[in-house]
Write a protein that holds these residues in place. Structure first.
Motif, PDB file in Angstrom:
ATOM      1  N   LEU A  87     -13.752   6.171  63.831  1.00 25.04           N
ATOM      2  CA  LEU A  87     -12.079   5.706  63.425  1.00 25.04           C
ATOM      3  C   LEU A  87     -12.500   4.506  63.365  1.00 25.04           C
ATOM      4  O   LEU A  87     -11.308   4.113  62.324  1.00 25.04           O
ATOM      5  CB  LEU A  87     -12.109   5.364  64.531  1.00 25.04           C
ATOM      6  CG  LEU A  87     -11.656   6.595  65.840  1.00 25.04           C
ATOM      7  CD1 LEU A  87     -10.516   6.983  66.900  1.00 25.04           C
ATOM      8  CD2 LEU A  87     -10.323   7.681  65.173  1.00 25.04           C
ATOM      9  N   PRO A  88     -13.400   2.982  63.738  1.00 26.63           N
ATOM     10  CA  PRO A  88     -13.295   2.248  62.388  1.00 26.63           C
ATOM     11  C   PRO A  88     -13.650   2.091  60.869  1.00 26.63           C
ATOM     12  O   PRO A  88     -13.321   1.410  60.287  1.00 26.63           O
ATOM     13  CB  PRO A  88     -15.261   1.642  63.615  1.00 26.63           C
ATOM     14  CG  PRO A  88     -14.495   2.228  64.964  1.00 26.63           C
ATOM     15  CD  PRO A  88     -14.782   3.164  64.440  1.00 26.63           C
ATOM     16  N   TRP A  89     -14.538   3.207  60.960  1.00 27.48           N
ATOM     17  CA  TRP A  89     -14.913   3.669  59.517  1.00 27.48           C
ATOM     18  C   TRP A  89     -13.315   3.411  58.762  1.00 27.48           C
ATOM     19  O   TRP A  89     -12.654   3.121  57.871  1.00 27.48           O
ATOM     20  CB  TRP A  89     -15.838   4.493  58.713  1.00 27.48           C
ATOM     21  CG  TRP A  89     -15.473   5.149  57.646  1.00 27.48           C
ATOM     22  CD1 TRP A  89     -16.569   4.542  56.854  1.00 27.48           C
ATOM     23  CD2 TRP A  89     -14.786   6.098  57.232  1.00 27.48           C
ATOM     24  NE1 TRP A  89     -16.004   5.374  55.544  1.00 27.48           N
ATOM     25  CE2 TRP A  89     -15.249   6.488  55.258  1.00 27.48           C
ATOM     26  CE3 TRP A  89     -13.828   7.142  57.412  1.00 27.48           C
ATOM     27  CZ2 TRP A  89     -14.863   6.585  54.250  1.00 27.48           C
ATOM     28  CZ3 TRP A  89     -13.531   8.126  56.361  1.00 27.48           C
ATOM     29  CH2 TRP A  89     -13.774   7.874  55.005  1.00 27.48           C
ATOM     30  N   LEU A  90     -12.711   4.233  59.307  1.00 24.66           N
ATOM     31  CA  LEU A  90     -11.109   4.801  59.219  1.00 24.66           C
ATOM     32  C   LEU A  90     -10.441   3.099  58.677  1.00 24.66           C
ATOM     33  O   LEU A  90      -9.458   2.693  58.227  1.00 24.66           O
ATOM     34  CB  LEU A  90      -9.965   5.259  59.678  1.00 24.66           C
ATOM     35  CG  LEU A  90     -10.677   7.201  59.488  1.00 24.66           C
ATOM     36  CD1 LEU A  90      -9.661   7.600  60.888  1.00 24.66           C
ATOM     37  CD2 LEU A  90     -10.422   7.821  57.534  1.00 24.66           C
ATOM     38  N   LYS A  91     -10.231   2.446  59.753  1.00 25.38           N
ATOM     39  CA  LYS A  91      -9.393   1.691  59.879  1.00 25.38           C
ATOM     40  C   LYS A  91      -9.853   0.276  58.975  1.00 25.38           C
ATOM     41  O   LYS A  91      -9.475  -0.586  58.287  1.00 25.38           O
ATOM     42  CB  LYS A  91      -9.938   0.452  61.304  1.00 25.38           C
ATOM     43  CG  LYS A  91      -8.904  -0.783  60.997  1.00 25.38           C
ATOM     44  CD  LYS A  91      -9.057  -1.524  62.983  1.00 25.38           C
ATOM     45  CE  LYS A  91      -8.162  -2.191  62.853  1.00 25.38           C
ATOM     46  NZ  LYS A  91      -8.055  -3.421  64.133  1.00 25.38           N
TER      47      LYS A  91
END
Length: 362
Positions: free
Chosen positions: A143-147
């Motif tokens: 999820l942090p990678w997507l953000k």
């Protein structure tokens, strides 16, 4: 707004909302804003499902042409992410009752290296099964990678609680696009209030044991007793894998509290598949409880145009915004399959947006 760009507001920052934003942000015709109460960094929030998900590809349900397409697209995307370390390939065994036509399983051509298991590969008490390679991601990294990807593309993140469809539509404005990726929130969003949306309570255990590195599960097509037995290895950025033991599959259960009885049942059922689960070297790192955002009738992915400004019958405030229309694309109700349908569903959302906003260029 940048000249000539269409404002897109995505309501919801779970895996569906983020993935939709990733697909749309490749198109410079859109100026994208993600509006949500809970953000990808809110990993301890039980108010949305994405931090708590098993986040692998698992066989669920029966064949459906539309959702098969979503899952195939997503599986291939996760497979392509393996070199990055965000995803891992995982050897798998899935067990079925005797008499199941294993060669006719609907996902046979979706996964990699599908085969029918020999009898000596079945744990005690299991009657039949298949093996294959699946894929798994770790929400705390994924999820942090997507953000980060989205922020690098200029996507704006706004932390805001939006209580009505009218208020959400006003954020997009006339000529704009609202993507409704609210998950369980679609039931309580005033003006939408989708009563087909319901929770499926899940509970899992996070362990560390280097000898538990295989995805295993029993047939969870129905899980009528509220139990779903599965073992999911997951990658971590430091190279130290963790493993999820599950689980519970309790429809219409809103309880987010930990249950010791459920935890014991999970340990016992998983140890029946992989005895190493109860080995002395197993370290229990945590317990997760979350609510899967399901919908009777299946996920809702469709578009509609609404007139602005919208009047909300249950709020006294004046209608918000200027006159015009807004395109609303709904994308919610994925239940336990949010991650494994995410890229395919997001591409369909993107196609819906393009066909309505830029019909001659979609």
């Amino acid at each position: 707004m940048s000249a000539g760009k269409t404002q897109v507001v995505i309501l919801g920052a779970g895996v569906i909302g983020l993935t939709v934003a990733h697909v749309l942000s490749k198109d410079e015709r859109y100026k994208i804003k993600i509006v949500a109460r809970d953000m990808p960094e809110d990993m301890d929030s039980q108010a949305f499902a994405s931090p708590w998900a098993g986040a692998n590809w698992s066989p669920m349900g029966q064949y459906n042409e539309r959702t098969y397409r979503w899952e195939k697209t997503t599986f291939d995307k996760f497979w392509d992410l393996i070199p990055s370390g965000l995803s891992i390939p995982s050897p798998s065994r899935v067990f079925y009752d005797a008499g199941t036509d294993l060669n006719a399983l609907w996902y046979k051509t979706l996964v990699r290296d599908f085969r029918v298991l020999d009898k000596d590969e079945l744990p005690e008490g299991m009657q039949a099964g298949v093996g294959f390679q699946t894929v798994s991601v770790w929400p705390q990294a994924y999820l942090p990678w997507l953000k980060a990807e989205l922020e690098a593309r200029g996507v704006e993140f706004v932390r805001k609680r939006v209580v009505s469809l009218a208020a959400a539509a006003a954020l997009a404005g006339p000529g704009g696009v609202l993507v409704n990726a609210t998950g369980l929130g679609a039931r309580s969003l005033i003006g939408l209030e989708d009563q087909d949306v319901y929770p499926i309570r899940g509970q899992t255990i996070v362990i560390d044991n280097p000898n538990v590195r295989e995805f295993m599960c029993t047939d969870i097509t129905t899980a009528d007793d509220g139990n779903a037995t599965y073992i999911i290895p997951r990658p971590a950025p430091d190279g130290k894998w963790t493993t999820i033991l599950g689980g519970k599959y309790q429809k219409d259960n809103w309880d987010t509290s930990f249950s010791a009885a459920d935890a014991q049942g999970i340990l016992d059922r998983c140890a029946a598949l992989a005895p190493a689960v109860k080995a002395p070297e197993t370290r229990v790192l945590g317990h997760n409880v979350g609510l899967r955002p399901a919908r009777r009738g299946g996920p809702r992915v469709e578009a509609e145009r609404l007139a602005l400004p919208m009047k909300c019958a249950w709020l006294s405030e004046e209608p918000l915004g200027e006159k015009g229309t807004v395109l609303v694309v709904h994308a919610y109700g994925f239940g336990p399959a949010g991650y494994q349908m995410s890229w395919g569903a997001a591409e369909e959302v993107g196609a819906l947006v393009n066909s309505h906003v830029n019909p001659n260029q979609a």
